[in-house]
Scaffold this active site. Structure first.
Site, mmCIF file in Angstrom:
data_model
loop_
_atom_site.group_PDB
_atom_site.id
_atom_site.type_symbol
_atom_site.label_atom_id
_atom_site.label_comp_id
_atom_site.label_asym_id
_atom_site.label_seq_id
_atom_site.Cartn_x
_atom_site.Cartn_y
_atom_site.Cartn_z
ATOM 1 N N HIS A 60 -58.905 -14.605 -12.412
ATOM 2 C CA HIS A 60 -57.841 -15.059 -11.519
ATOM 3 C C HIS A 60 -57.982 -16.582 -11.376
ATOM 4 O O HIS A 60 -59.088 -17.110 -11.450
ATOM 5 C CB HIS A 60 -58.064 -14.367 -10.167
ATOM 6 C CG HIS A 60 -57.005 -14.612 -9.143
ATOM 7 N ND1 HIS A 60 -56.948 -15.752 -8.384
ATOM 8 C CD2 HIS A 60 -55.963 -13.846 -8.729
ATOM 9 C CE1 HIS A 60 -55.915 -15.674 -7.550
ATOM 10 N NE2 HIS A 60 -55.302 -14.526 -7.742
ATOM 11 N N ASP A 104 -66.751 -12.271 -8.580
ATOM 12 C CA ASP A 104 -65.531 -12.246 -7.776
ATOM 13 C C ASP A 104 -65.177 -10.783 -7.529
ATOM 14 O O ASP A 104 -64.684 -10.098 -8.424
ATOM 15 C CB ASP A 104 -64.421 -12.978 -8.555
ATOM 16 C CG ASP A 104 -63.055 -12.826 -7.909
ATOM 17 O OD1 ASP A 104 -62.925 -12.095 -6.906
ATOM 18 O OD2 ASP A 104 -62.106 -13.460 -8.419
ATOM 19 N N GLN A 139 -61.099 -7.601 -6.214
ATOM 20 C CA GLN A 139 -60.410 -6.371 -6.612
ATOM 21 C C GLN A 139 -61.348 -5.165 -6.665
ATOM 22 O O GLN A 139 -60.945 -4.102 -7.121
ATOM 23 C CB GLN A 139 -59.736 -6.557 -7.981
ATOM 24 C CG GLN A 139 -58.613 -7.560 -8.000
ATOM 25 C CD GLN A 139 -57.428 -7.161 -7.123
ATOM 26 O OE1 GLN A 139 -57.267 -6.000 -6.780
ATOM 27 N NE2 GLN A 139 -56.624 -8.131 -6.738
ATOM 28 N N LYS A 192 -57.604 -7.608 1.231
ATOM 29 C CA LYS A 192 -57.458 -6.678 0.113
ATOM 30 C C LYS A 192 -58.261 -5.398 0.337
ATOM 31 O O LYS A 192 -58.354 -4.555 -0.553
ATOM 32 C CB LYS A 192 -57.905 -7.354 -1.188
ATOM 33 C CG LYS A 192 -56.960 -8.484 -1.641
ATOM 34 C CD LYS A 192 -57.359 -9.012 -3.008
ATOM 35 C CE LYS A 192 -56.820 -10.401 -3.275
ATOM 36 N NZ LYS A 192 -55.442 -10.409 -3.765
ATOM 37 N N CYS A 244 -51.262 -14.788 -11.175
ATOM 38 C CA CYS A 244 -52.247 -15.859 -11.006
ATOM 39 C C CYS A 244 -53.362 -15.773 -12.043
ATOM 40 O O CYS A 244 -54.536 -15.994 -11.722
ATOM 41 C CB CYS A 244 -52.853 -15.836 -9.609
ATOM 42 S SG CYS A 244 -51.728 -16.472 -8.369
HETATM 43 C C1 LIG Z 1 -59.617 -11.145 -8.876
HETATM 44 C C2 LIG Z 1 -59.155 -11.997 -7.747
HETATM 45 N N1 LIG Z 1 -59.867 -13.079 -7.396
HETATM 46 C C3 LIG Z 1 -59.501 -13.877 -6.378
HETATM 47 C C4 LIG Z 1 -58.377 -13.630 -5.647
HETATM 48 C C5 LIG Z 1 -58.016 -14.563 -4.531
HETATM 49 O O1 LIG Z 1 -58.146 -13.939 -3.278
HETATM 50 P P1 LIG Z 1 -57.567 -14.647 -1.985
HETATM 51 O O2 LIG Z 1 -56.157 -15.041 -2.304
HETATM 52 O O3 LIG Z 1 -57.647 -13.616 -0.926
HETATM 53 O O4 LIG Z 1 -58.410 -15.842 -1.697
HETATM 54 C C6 LIG Z 1 -57.603 -12.507 -5.969
HETATM 55 C C7 LIG Z 1 -56.379 -12.149 -5.233
HETATM 56 O O5 LIG Z 1 -55.371 -12.788 -5.194
HETATM 57 C C8 LIG Z 1 -57.992 -11.690 -7.048
HETATM 58 O O6 LIG Z 1 -57.264 -10.622 -7.397
#
Ligand SMILES: Cc1ncc(COP(=O)(O)O)c(C=O)c1O
Ligand SMILES: Cc1ncc(COP(=O)(O)O)c(C=O)c1O
Lengths: 406, 139, 406, 139
Positions: free
Chosen positions: A123, A200, A203, A226, A364
């Site tokens: 991401h 990370d 998910q 999430k 993203c």
């Molecule tokens: C794999 C992953 N990493 C990072 C993020 C970023 O999370 P957040 O927008 O809650 O900071 C997301 C979600 O958008 C994600 O799916």
């Protein structure tokens, strides 16, 4: 025991509404999950009874809220099985957790000529911070290639690791394809060379049991929103030894021990990394969400969602012209697909009109979308409150889309 | 007296108080009557900083027992320090290390030992146990 | 028109509880304010109906929430009279807003030998970020001295400004003394030399009308939770011209336009500075809080709080041995004091036992406490729901404290 | 026809549709029948990026009127582009600049022009007006 889906659905008020005269189907859970009444109630309770600024207040409210706040830190550490609660840092979300590490670890440990490894599945939030860090430090960013199925190419990974590698940052689960990455294997390999690994977990945490000691990861990041908790709260787990060596990130508030005109000393872990008034509400909500997950049972959730995934894969895969994107062996309950040559935006508009919330686009993760040579995907991501009937509705919508754009 | 005997004694003393005001008046008196730490030891070296009140703590070792003296800039902190010293001073390192000091909770002062009270008391107890451990190793 | 205090108090559920068998008196408003039912309801409504991840979703929920989110941005810009809504950046609070500017403005505009000016009245959050920035950049941090009354020494200020000054960061209102600083005068002077000025408005926005165009400040920072809104949401206002020139702060999510393996392009203002999933709930709550303030009328609030301040000053000042700390001519409704030689912690413990929440200590402004040569203060800070009777209760508690420690 | 006459015409056309599906089928047809932009102009220079669908836009100036041609990779976007072009192409720069295009709202497609739809349409309208302004200054 049968999964108590009816009971669970009752706990989520959002689900019980009509959208374009149809009952809402919410399949955008990878973007954010809905909240059970218990989480909403925790927020109401917080603001109706406990609200105050915590830690340094001597008064009753402050004492009560501080205790609940710190108890939640302990609850988080048992949720992911962290060795100790001062390794749990509250942030506003995964993005901030990763930015904190990139900035702070980067300042301390990355210099010119060093290398950072991430994967092609990341991401943007676990991509751009490392890209910019490497630019600033004149270090090199390397990418673990992705197979056509959407898995990590582990052989290439091993070849990427070198004496110059300072950190590896990979996602636990791909938000575009649902692939569960072999993070344990990556970590074991990296640790042979004393290279720390950030995972990370955005998910992962709502879908499967996470045990940071078993993984032996050095950092683990996730977002409350999430995993059925409120927005604006997230977690960074980090190993004490590393966190101790890292300089603070944001400055001000509780993270400070003493300030003099010419210098400042910092508070101990975890406070050193928690600048400003913390989101106490978010922490209350996070606690309620963890309770909700625990009471439902993460293994029950995993099993239910796996069935949903299997059913959706079969149901959509059966529609002529539907192309599933990402066919890894181990996946969470998320399905990315395309319908013939129909643009994902077009499909998304029609699916929406049928009362179904899916996400379309690059999610993203533009570099991955580029690798996959698609204009984006349609993504349906499931949570514990989704049902087989809802998947049927999605299949109908897909057929409708096919007809309209034929 | 053993640690738990002294704890019981304190619990009994506190059982006479009908309301918080009597209790705090007593703690304040305890604060005033804390045998002062030798001025030599009221230096940064012996200082435990809480963010609101500060505690100075010194430990001596005599005849197999640890003897604590202390001071604080806030009277209530000092009063609680006095209680802690009554319980833990003149005890063996082993007993100090093992002590759990439940009495604080029983007499209703738990909140003062919450890590968030920023009055230095939590660090003080930690420091007392560290002294005990150090003397145990030495002897 | 009489101030509808009874009606207002009814709207704050927290206030109606007993603490140690007495009705709670909440005088810790400078730390955080309580929330009216309208704000709590906005949160409930958000999570029961609208919750989703915004901006890039095509579906109905996302559309609806995005609209409300962006409407709130417009509402914030009219709340502080900003020229345009893309100069409004949502952050998690004042501390983050200031850290963002220190980091991002610092990267772009501060180099070795430069100077930054702050005042001796600053909260750590507007102190330490500049101190660390100056350390890292080998720049010099200078302090505007404070008079014994707790006001800015304006003559000294003018002498501090030099050709090397790159930015001035001052608070609008002191969180320890309540002093309203002559920020307009500071800004006018600074702008003669083209020096931008950041104003820390954390203690201002809930008490008085703020007009960033009238002030002509270059940055203005504040927190939702100190103005009846939820925790975890804050605002940075910045002039477009400066924001455009500054590099992004955190990376990931909506702040990105396109990501390639070798570089990234950023989104336009304000998104460039909003990384990660934004706190949509907080934004909904902020809107309800601004509505609440607007409906009550900021001038009515100011007038009511001024009376509270006058009464408290008279009532406490009348008690022998009470020493008021900070006697500036222009103050918000906040009173810092000491009782004889009684340590603030001791006083705080007893006042708490009487059911009154005040704050004691250094209030995250150690350098100021050092300047004032006190061991901390007792701070009672008022909000629009406080009453004269509550101040009477504080006065009784102070007398009780005097007796107990006599 | 003037801009508002065309707008009225489109509103009438849409008034025949009973449900969203008919409406979207019509938009899809409009998308398919959009006179294609000259391939020469389907380059990055004429590209307007939305994050999900992309729009290419070219403007010519003939006899005091601006003539737009365009394309998009998504059909629905293309359909709406076609509507916009029907309304704004072959109009004078002044009229284009003044136009408010209320019809989009009236026929129930407002959401596609929300700045958050990331389909490039908002930027496209901005770009159309910029072209008009440029030609107005030139002439
Ligand atoms: C794999 C992953 N990493 C990072 C993020 C970023 O999370 P957040 O927008 O809650 O900071 C997301 C979600 O958008 C994600 O799916
Ligand atoms: C003057 C001032 N600046 C900054 C802050 C920091 O605000 P926050 O903790 O909401 O980031 C505060 C409040 O604590 C304050 O009073």
């Amino acid at each position: 025991m049968a999964f108590p889906i009816d009971k669970i659905r009752k706990e989520f008020p959002v689900l019980h509404q009509m959208v374009y005269n149809r009952p809402l189907v919410y399949f955008d859970n990878a973007a954010t999950t809905q909240k059970p009444q218990a989480v909403i109630d925790a927020i109401i309770n917080y603001y109706s009874r406990d609200n105050c600024n915590i830690h340094r207040g001597v008064h009753f409210l402050s004492q009560r809220a501080t205790e609940e706040f710190e108890n939640t830190r302990k609850a988080v550490s048992s949720f992911i099985n962290a060795p100790s609660s001062h390794e749990i840092i509250f942030t506003k979300g995964t993005t901030e957790s990763i930015n904190l590490v990139a900035s702070s670890f980067g300042k301390r440990f990355i210099s010119k000529g060093d290398e950072v490894i991430i994967s092609g599945l990341e991401h943007h939030s676990n991509f751009v911070p490392w890209q910019i860090l490497c630019n600033e430090k004149e270090a090199t960013l390397k990418f673990i290639p992705v197979t056509p199925e959407g898995e990590l190419d582990m052989d290439s990974f091993r070849k990427l690791v070198s004496k110059k590698t300072r950190i590896i940052a990979i996602t636990h689960v791909s938000n575009v394809l649902g692939t569960i990455l072999p993070v344990e294997e990556v970590i074991r390999y990296a640790h042979q060379f004393n290279i720390p690994v950030l995972v990370d977990g955005a998910q992962a945490v709502s879908h499967m049991a996470v045990d940071v000691q078993k993984l032996d990861c050095d950092f683990y990041c996730f977002s409350g929103h999430k995993m059925y908790a409120p927005m604006g709260i997230g977690v960074l787990y980090g190993k004490e030894k590393l966190l101790e060596e890292m300089p603070p990130y944001q400055l001000g508030g509780e993270m400070i021990k003493e300030v003099f005109f010419d210098h400042t000393t910092y508070n101990d872990l975890p406070y050193k990394f928690e600048a400003g008034t913390p989101n106490v509400e978010g922490v209350y909500g996070l606690k309620a969400a963890m309770n909700f997950i625990r009471e439902t049972g993460i293994d029950n959730i995993y099993a239910w969602e796996e069935e949903l995934l299997r059913y959706a894969t079969w149901k959509l895969g059966d529609i002529e012209g539907v192309r599933l994107i990402g066919t890894a062996r181990k996946k969470t309950s998320l399905i990315s697909f395309l319908i013939g040559n129909i643009h994902p935006y077009d499909a998304g508009v029609i699916i929406d009109k049928m009362g179904i919330a899916v996400r379309t686009g690059h999610h993203c993760a533009m570099p991955l979308i580029e690798l996959l040579k698609v204009p984006g995907t349609i993504r349906a991501s499931f949570a514990l409150y989704n049902t087989f009937e809802e998947i049927d509705r999605l299949a109908e919508a897909v057929i409708q889309v096919k007809q309209m754009f034929a | 007296m053993t640690i738990s005997e002294i704890e019981n004694q304190i619990v009994t003393e506190f059982s006479f108080f009908e309301d918080w005001m009597d209790k705090y008046n007593f703690i304040i008196e305890m604060g005033k009557s804390l045998p002062l730490i030798d001025n030599r030891f009221k230096t940064d070296q012996y200082l435990i900083t809480g963010c609101q009140s500060q505690v100075w703590l010194y430990a001596d070792y005599r005849d197999g027992k640890v003897v604590f003296t202390a001071d604080s800039d806030a009277i209530i902190t000092k009063g609680i320090v006095h209680l802690l010293i009554r319980v833990l001073s003149n005890q063996t390192p082993e007993d100090i290390i093992r002590s759990e000091m439940q009495f604080i909770d029983v007499i209703g002062l738990k909140e003062h030992l919450s890590p968030t009270r920023s009055n230095g008391l939590v660090s003080m107890i930690k420091q007392m146990k560290l002294y005990a451990m150090a003397y145990k190793i030495k002897s």
